[in-house]
Motif scaffolding. Structure first.
Motif, PDB file in Angstrom:
ATOM      1  N   HIS A   1       0.840  -1.196   0.000  1.00 49.16           N
ATOM      2  CA  HIS A   1       0.000   0.000   0.000  1.00 49.16           C
ATOM      3  C   HIS A   1       0.881   1.253   0.000  1.00 49.16           C
ATOM      4  N   ALA A   2       0.866   1.987  -1.106  1.00 47.99           N
ATOM      5  CA  ALA A   2       1.690   3.195  -1.227  1.00 47.99           C
ATOM      6  C   ALA A   2       1.243   4.251  -0.222  1.00 47.99           C
ATOM      7  N   ALA A   3       2.212   4.857   0.448  1.00 45.41           N
ATOM      8  CA  ALA A   3       1.921   5.866   1.477  1.00 45.41           C
ATOM      9  C   ALA A   3       2.283   7.268   1.017  1.00 45.41           C
ATOM     10  N   ARG A   4       3.462   7.416   0.418  1.00 45.37           N
ATOM     11  CA  ARG A   4       3.874   8.731  -0.077  1.00 45.37           C
ATOM     12  C   ARG A   4       5.009   8.565  -1.076  1.00 45.37           C
ATOM     13  N   ILE A   5       5.187   9.584  -1.891  1.00 52.49           N
ATOM     14  CA  ILE A   5       6.230   9.605  -2.914  1.00 52.49           C
ATOM     15  C   ILE A   5       7.308  10.583  -2.462  1.00 52.49           C
ATOM     16  N   LEU A   6       8.557  10.167  -2.582  1.00 53.38           N
ATOM     17  CA  LEU A   6       9.685  10.986  -2.148  1.00 53.38           C
ATOM     18  C   LEU A   6      10.271  11.763  -3.324  1.00 53.38           C
ATOM     19  N   HIS A   7      10.935  12.858  -3.028  1.00 55.60           N
ATOM     20  CA  HIS A   7      11.607  13.623  -4.085  1.00 55.60           C
ATOM     21  C   HIS A   7      12.906  14.220  -3.546  1.00 55.60           C
ATOM     22  N   ASP A   8      13.763  14.656  -4.457  1.00 59.04           N
ATOM     23  CA  ASP A   8      15.041  15.249  -4.060  1.00 59.04           C
ATOM     24  C   ASP A   8      14.954  16.768  -4.053  1.00 59.04           C
ATOM     25  N   ASP A   9      16.094  17.413  -3.836  1.00 59.67           N
ATOM     26  CA  ASP A   9      16.125  18.875  -3.731  1.00 59.67           C
ATOM     27  C   ASP A   9      15.849  19.566  -5.061  1.00 59.67           C
ATOM     28  N   ASP A  10      15.935  18.806  -6.149  1.00 51.85           N
ATOM     29  CA  ASP A  10      15.634  19.366  -7.467  1.00 51.85           C
ATOM     30  C   ASP A  10      14.159  19.182  -7.837  1.00 51.85           C
ATOM     31  N   GLY A  11      13.389  18.547  -6.939  1.00 52.32           N
ATOM     32  CA  GLY A  11      11.971  18.341  -7.209  1.00 52.32           C
ATOM     33  C   GLY A  11      11.679  17.151  -8.090  1.00 52.32           C
ATOM     34  N   ARG A  12      12.649  16.249  -8.243  1.00 46.82           N
ATOM     35  CA  ARG A  12      12.420  15.024  -9.008  1.00 46.82           C
ATOM     36  C   ARG A  12      12.116  13.885  -8.033  1.00 46.82           C
ATOM     37  N   VAL A  13      11.169  13.031  -8.400  1.00 49.36           N
ATOM     38  CA  VAL A  13      10.833  11.939  -7.495  1.00 49.36           C
ATOM     39  C   VAL A  13      11.970  10.922  -7.456  1.00 49.36           C
ATOM     40  N   THR A  14      12.145  10.325  -6.282  1.00 47.25           N
ATOM     41  CA  THR A  14      13.254   9.389  -6.071  1.00 47.25           C
ATOM     42  C   THR A  14      12.803   8.022  -5.578  1.00 47.25           C
ATOM     43  N   GLY A  15      11.566   7.897  -5.139  1.00 47.60           N
ATOM     44  CA  GLY A  15      11.122   6.611  -4.632  1.00 47.60           C
ATOM     45  C   GLY A  15       9.729   6.676  -4.035  1.00 47.60           C
ATOM     46  N   VAL A  16       9.269   5.527  -3.570  1.00 45.93           N
ATOM     47  CA  VAL A  16       7.926   5.410  -2.998  1.00 45.93           C
ATOM     48  C   VAL A  16       8.020   4.684  -1.660  1.00 45.93           C
ATOM     49  N   VAL A  17       7.416   5.287  -0.650  1.00 45.41           N
ATOM     50  CA  VAL A  17       7.288   4.642   0.654  1.00 45.41           C
ATOM     51  C   VAL A  17       5.965   3.867   0.653  1.00 45.41           C
ATOM     52  N   TYR A  18       6.027   2.600   1.061  1.00 39.92           N
ATOM     53  CA  TYR A  18       4.799   1.800   1.087  1.00 39.92           C
ATOM     54  C   TYR A  18       4.797   0.872   2.296  1.00 39.92           C
ATOM     55  N   PHE A  19       3.613   0.416   2.645  1.00 41.27           N
ATOM     56  CA  PHE A  19       3.457  -0.575   3.707  1.00 41.27           C
ATOM     57  C   PHE A  19       3.338  -1.949   3.053  1.00 41.27           C
ATOM     58  N   ASP A  20       4.175  -2.891   3.486  1.00 40.51           N
ATOM     59  CA  ASP A  20       4.135  -4.222   2.886  1.00 40.51           C
ATOM     60  C   ASP A  20       3.021  -5.075   3.505  1.00 40.51           C
ATOM     61  N   ALA A  21       2.974  -6.332   3.126  1.00 38.99           N
ATOM     62  CA  ALA A  21       1.873  -7.210   3.555  1.00 38.99           C
ATOM     63  C   ALA A  21       1.817  -7.373   5.069  1.00 38.99           C
ATOM     64  N   ASP A  22       2.934  -7.147   5.741  1.00 40.76           N
ATOM     65  CA  ASP A  22       2.979  -7.246   7.205  1.00 40.76           C
ATOM     66  C   ASP A  22       2.771  -5.902   7.888  1.00 40.76           C
ATOM     67  N   GLY A  23       2.486  -4.858   7.097  1.00 37.98           N
ATOM     68  CA  GLY A  23       2.299  -3.529   7.661  1.00 37.98           C
ATOM     69  C   GLY A  23       3.594  -2.812   7.980  1.00 37.98           C
ATOM     70  N   VAL A  24       4.710  -3.353   7.470  1.00 39.97           N
ATOM     71  CA  VAL A  24       6.021  -2.740   7.718  1.00 39.97           C
ATOM     72  C   VAL A  24       6.323  -1.725   6.626  1.00 39.97           C
ATOM     73  N   GLU A  25       6.813  -0.573   7.020  1.00 38.41           N
ATOM     74  CA  GLU A  25       7.110   0.486   6.062  1.00 38.41           C
ATOM     75  C   GLU A  25       8.381   0.159   5.278  1.00 38.41           C
ATOM     76  N   GLN A  26       8.288   0.237   3.967  1.00 38.61           N
ATOM     77  CA  GLN A  26       9.419  -0.016   3.074  1.00 38.61           C
ATOM     78  C   GLN A  26       9.578   1.168   2.125  1.00 38.61           C
ATOM     79  N   THR A  27      10.766   1.311   1.552  1.00 32.27           N
ATOM     80  CA  THR A  27      11.001   2.361   0.560  1.00 32.27           C
ATOM     81  C   THR A  27      11.632   1.751  -0.679  1.00 32.27           C
ATOM     82  N   GLN A  28      10.959   1.884  -1.811  1.00 32.42           N
ATOM     83  CA  GLN A  28      11.497   1.447  -3.091  1.00 32.42           C
ATOM     84  C   GLN A  28      12.003   2.660  -3.857  1.00 32.42           C
ATOM     85  N   MET A  29      13.299   2.686  -4.144  1.00 32.24           N
ATOM     86  CA  MET A  29      13.859   3.776  -4.933  1.00 32.24           C
ATOM     87  C   MET A  29      13.404   3.655  -6.389  1.00 32.24           C
TER      88      MET A  29
END
Length: 523
Positions: free
Chosen positions: A233-261
């Motif tokens: 379940h996607a939670a938020r999208i990350l970006h860098d100082d230039d305003g380009r997205v760098t990855g997605v924070v999501y909750f996995d099947a166990d409810g643990v927060e993960q980050t995919q670059m």
């Protein structure tokens, strides 16, 4: 071998959602050699898993996460916690959809130019048109196996269709047929032919209906370039100082927060979850939500002008037998302001099983008239109204911080009020629908109110000018060059046609653009 990518691999394209847009995009990119991680909030169900029981199927497939509603629409009163009837599973709502696959009419791409300014409506021309989309529609129809295109025969007409056809012809309608359906109609295609089982909304047990769950997704996985992560379940999208997205924070099947670059992020979570994700991704650089400098993220929510008409006859119809929506009257889809409204609508066959008929026929209206109608279920015919509703800035998705979801994230509030044009169109459609059934001897007719939305459009709309919308003609965010929107939320206007074919055509086109831009080093 199915691909497995590292969380730290920032060369992948991350796609959020695996429905008509996301699932198609994932396969198209994978076929071009692009590495893709697809995040899907739901689980994976295939034809052998589908349940031919409406309530059990609803519990298996429907998106039932916390949502709230507001506005004067009937749905907010009758189904306040369920504004939409969509799917939370690999394949998204291509599992639940009926299969109707219609191209937009030319005038619908240019709604503002075609209809002129309409008070209270936020009409805008799409930055693309029918001529530009024609070759992509060709590819989508071929991919999906759409009937009555590419030499493919139409589906047979069931009793529900025959009643509709006879009444429509009595009224002088001429554009009446069994529809352009993404359902295999003969034995020489890639999928089993339709067995006319009915109850198509519960998932096609035969795999005859096109769904990304068992077409695009496994095809993409077979390339070794696509990894699908279920219950992510996607939670938020990350970006860098230039305003380009760098990855997605999501909750996995166990409810643990993960980050995919990621190298690129494509949002395809349907019209409610996609803007919600962008709004939940607010930051110091994007205080009003990611890609929201225009203030248009979440606005212009559309659900089509809908409603249903049922007729009761003195002999059995058994409307549930055969394809749910293989029957359409298109004469009223034209733009003809002399009817008292701009734009137009389609009339399509519809059959609900008894449980949902009881829920939707007249919500809260139980009584003798209601129960005697259900007693006549075997003798009923049914049709669905689907017309172009007016985009309004005030119809929108916002964050409800007082009602967090199971992950502690603000849940979406869906605010919708009918535009006067919507009401005039629905009333006209009710009258015509009832007239069709009366023309063939209906003893009773039931115009029924809209039920939870299955077509959810707008909220991240395409625009030529960045101040008017969220993405450009490629679905690329005006504010963030490596962020794309790949679902129905990019629709500038809704048109009168079922949206899935257009979502798929746009996804094929978007994949071509993304791959080309990646190869050129621009993304």
């Amino acid at each position: 071998m199915v691909a497995k990518f590292e969380l730290t691999d920032n060369s992948v394209v991350v796609i959020i959602g695996t429905g008509a847009g996301g699932g198609t995009l994932a396969n198209e990119l994978a076929q071009k050699g692009v590495k893709v991680v697809a995040l899907e909030a739901g689980g994976r169900y295939l034809p052998q898993d589908y349940i031919n029981d409406e309530w059990d199927s609803f519990g298996q497939l429907a998106w039932l996460d916390k949502r709230t509603t507001s506005g004067d629409w009937r749905v907010a009163r009758d189904f306040s916690g369920l504004p939409t009837w969509i799917v939370k599973a690999v394949g998204g709502s291509t599992t639940h959809w009926a299969g109707a696959s219609l191209r937009f009419q030319d005038h619908e791409w240019k709604a503002l130019s075609s209809y002129g300014r309409v008070d209270g409506a936020n009409l805008l021309d799409w930055p693309i048109d029918g001529a530009e989309m024609a070759p992509w529609y060709d590819l989508a129809e071929e991919k999906m196996g759409v009937t009555l295109t590419g030499g493919r025969p139409g589906l047979p007409g069931n009793n529900n269709y025959k009643v509709l056809e006879k009444g429509a012809l009595e009224l002088g309608y001429t554009e009446v047929h069994t529809g352009r359906m993404a359902i295999q109609s003969n034995d020489d295609g890639p999928r089993m032919a339709c067995q006319q089982t009915g109850f198509c909304f519960q998932g096609c047990k035969w795999g005859a209906k096109w769904s990304t769950a068992y077409t695009e997704i496994p095809e993409g996985e077979a390339t070794g370039n696509l990894e699908v992560r279920e219950r992510a379940h996607a939670a938020r999208i990350l970006h860098d100082d230039d305003g380009r997205v760098t990855g997605v924070v999501y909750f996995d099947a166990d409810g643990v927060e993960q980050t995919q670059m990621a190298r690129i992020v494509c949002v395809a979570g349907n019209t409610i979850e996609s803007p919600r994700l962008l709004l939940n991704s607010a930051s110091e650089m994007f205080p009003d939500g990611l890609a929201n400098s225009s203030g248009q993220v979440g606005r212009n929510y559309m659900r089509h002008v809908t409603g249903s008409v049922y007729g009761v006859f003195d002999k059995p119809v058994k409307m549930w037998r055969g394809t749910t929506m293989a029957g359409i009257v298109q004469d009223e889809a034209r733009h003809d302001p002399s009817r008292g409204f701009v734009a137009g609508y389609e009339l399509e066959t519809l059959a609900l099983g008894l449980p949902f008929m009881a829920a939707f026929l007249d919500p809260g209206g139980w009584g003798r008239e209601f129960t005697t109608a259900l007693d006549s279920y075997e003798n009923m015919a049914g049709m669905w109204i689907m017309g172009e509703d007016m985009p309004q800035e005030t119809n929108r998705i916002t964050l409800n911080r007082d009602q967090p979801d199971q992950f502690g994230l603000p849940s979406p509030n869906v605010h919708f009020s009918d535009h006067p044009n919507d009401i005039a169109m629905r009333n006209h459609a009710y009258q015509q629908g009832m007239a069709i059934y009366r023309a063939v001897g209906a003893t009773r007719v039931f115009p029924t109110p809209p039920y939870p939305s299955t077509h959810n459009l707008g909220t991240n709309r395409m625009s030529e000018n960045p101040r008017d919308g969220v993405v450009n003609k490629w679905g690329q965010a005006h504010d963030v060059p490596n962020l794309f929107v790949s679902d129905g939320s990019q629709f500038t206007t809704g048109a009168a046609e079922n949206p899935t074919l257009t979502i798929v055509a746009l996804a094929i086109r978007q994949a071509d653009h993304i791959a080309s831009e990646m190869a050129a080093g621009n993304l």
